[in-house]
Design an enzyme around this catalytic site. Structure first.
Site, PDB file in Angstrom:
ATOM      1  N   CYS A 117       8.641   4.039  -2.607  1.00  0.00           N
ATOM      2  CA  CYS A 117       7.153   4.146  -3.255  1.00  0.00           C
ATOM      3  C   CYS A 117       6.413   3.402  -2.104  1.00  0.00           C
ATOM      4  O   CYS A 117       5.223   4.062  -1.921  1.00  0.00           O
ATOM      5  CB  CYS A 117       7.188   2.927  -4.195  1.00  0.00           C
ATOM      6  N   CYS A 118       6.889   2.619  -1.391  1.00  0.00           N
ATOM      7  CA  CYS A 118       5.949   2.151  -0.026  1.00  0.00           C
ATOM      8  C   CYS A 118       5.804   3.423   0.886  1.00  0.00           C
ATOM      9  O   CYS A 118       4.960   3.534   1.390  1.00  0.00           O
ATOM     10  CB  CYS A 118       6.713   0.986   0.589  1.00  0.00           C
ATOM     11  N   CYS A 198       0.188  -4.906  -3.294  1.00  0.00           N
ATOM     12  CA  CYS A 198       0.050  -4.111  -4.546  1.00  0.00           C
ATOM     13  C   CYS A 198       0.231  -4.970  -5.904  1.00  0.00           C
ATOM     14  O   CYS A 198       1.109  -5.769  -5.967  1.00  0.00           O
ATOM     15  CB  CYS A 198       0.941  -2.884  -4.826  1.00  0.00           C
ATOM     16  N   CYS A 201       3.499  -5.863  -7.389  1.00  0.00           N
ATOM     17  CA  CYS A 201       4.757  -6.195  -6.439  1.00  0.00           C
ATOM     18  C   CYS A 201       4.377  -7.535  -5.927  1.00  0.00           C
ATOM     19  O   CYS A 201       4.873  -7.972  -4.812  1.00  0.00           O
ATOM     20  CB  CYS A 201       4.996  -5.352  -5.195  1.00  0.00           C
ATOM     21  N   CYS A 224       6.847  -3.896   3.696  1.00  0.00           N
ATOM     22  CA  CYS A 224       6.544  -2.594   2.950  1.00  0.00           C
ATOM     23  C   CYS A 224       7.106  -1.485   3.699  1.00  0.00           C
ATOM     24  O   CYS A 224       7.031  -0.392   3.325  1.00  0.00           O
ATOM     25  CB  CYS A 224       5.041  -2.420   2.817  1.00  0.00           C
TER      26      CYS A 224
HETATM   27  S1  SF4 Z   1       4.017  -2.772  -2.725  1.00  0.00           S
HETATM   28 FE1  SF4 Z   1       4.867  -2.028  -4.556  1.00  0.00          FE
HETATM   29  S2  SF4 Z   1       3.427  -0.761  -5.600  1.00  0.00           S
HETATM   30 FE2  SF4 Z   1       2.852  -0.991  -3.444  1.00  0.00          FE
HETATM   31  S3  SF4 Z   1       3.473   0.860  -2.523  1.00  0.00           S
HETATM   32 FE3  SF4 Z   1       5.290  -0.770  -2.246  1.00  0.00          FE
HETATM   33  S4  SF4 Z   1       6.671  -0.574  -4.003  1.00  0.00           S
HETATM   34 FE4  SF4 Z   1       4.671   0.630  -4.408  1.00  0.00          FE
END
Ligand code: SF4
Length: 239
Positions: A117-118, A198, A201, A224
């Site tokens: 996701c990051c 985010c 998280c 991240c």
């Molecule tokens: S901090 Fe969490 S929601 Fe944001 S990009 Fe990374 S995994 Fe995704």
């Protein structure tokens, strides 16, 4: 790593060894005219570096990664600081919509694979946003984490120079700067959010915990990916 960039970084580290953050910012903007940007999360301590940059040149590009998962308070704080400091080139960068549709169509990738996701929402958009630049500023501080203790002021990374102007400032230095310049606080800080990323998280930090303890709470993840050395970074997806 490019030898030319590595050599340049070595010289810059020597030249700015005893320089103040303002001197590092000024010298770096002059060293990379039109080819340098600052990457800011507009988090709890971001106002300090942004204020320093505005003192040097408020038209210097500022990259803000709008992951699509941020707190509304962070975006309002971005707007507040942009106006207050007179920053004229704040660029909000979003993930590629086609890549999001393909790899995270339900928006829940963070629950299954936060690294992926990051990569999708931070690392890839940042790579695109930095493409025109030879150098960039980060707001990292040595006191934030043991993994940041030994960082140099200038680093060679991915063919670019990465600069940490306020690396050596302590928490007290930052607090003094906020007070001296009457800078506004991130609206969530008073609510116990000491390091803000985010929404899914990020959690509140209890008294006695590290400021970053609320990031990816309950997992081993501490970064991240945008600050991991190229060799330790998960491979970027082909999009
Ligand atoms: S901090 Fe969490 S929601 Fe944001 S990009 Fe990374 S995994 Fe995704």
């Amino acid at each position: 790593m490019s030898t030319a960039v590595a050599r340049r970084v070595e010289l810059l580290n020597k030249r700015f060894e005893n320089a103040s953050p303002l001197e590092i910012l000024k010298g770096s903007v002059a060293e990379f005219p039109g080819k340098i940007a600052l990457v800011s999360s507009f988090g709890t301590e971001s106002a300090v570096l942004l204020h320093l940059l505005a003192e040097v040149d408020p038209a210097t590009p500022v990259v803000f990664l709008d992951t699509g998962k941020l707190f509304g308070e962070t975006k309002r704080y971005r707007d507040q600081l942009t106006k207050l400091l007179g920053l004229t080139a704040v660029n909000s960068v979003a993930p590629d919509p086609a890549a999001v549709a393909a790899r995270d169509p339900r928006g829940v990738l963070w629950t299954q694979n936060p690294d992926a996701c990051c990569i999708l929402r931070k690392v890839e958009p940042l790579e695109r946003a930095l493409a025109p630049y030879e150098a960039w500023f980060t707001g990292r501080k040595a006191f934030q984490a043991t993994s940041r203790n030994a960082l140099p002021l200038f680093e060679a990374e991915g063919g670019r120079v990465k600069i940490n102007p306020i690396l050596r400032w302590t928490k007290a230095d930052l607090e003094d700067y906020f007070t001296e310049h009457d800078l506004p606080r991130h609206p969530l800080e008073a609510d116990g959010y000491l390091s803000i990323g985010c929404m899914p998280c990020t959690s509140r930090v209890e008294v006695g915990e590290d400021a970053r303890a609320g990031r990816w709470r309950g997992s081993d993840k501490i970064e991240c990916g945008i600050h991991l050395p190229a060799g330790q970074r998960p491979a970027l997806a082909e999009t």
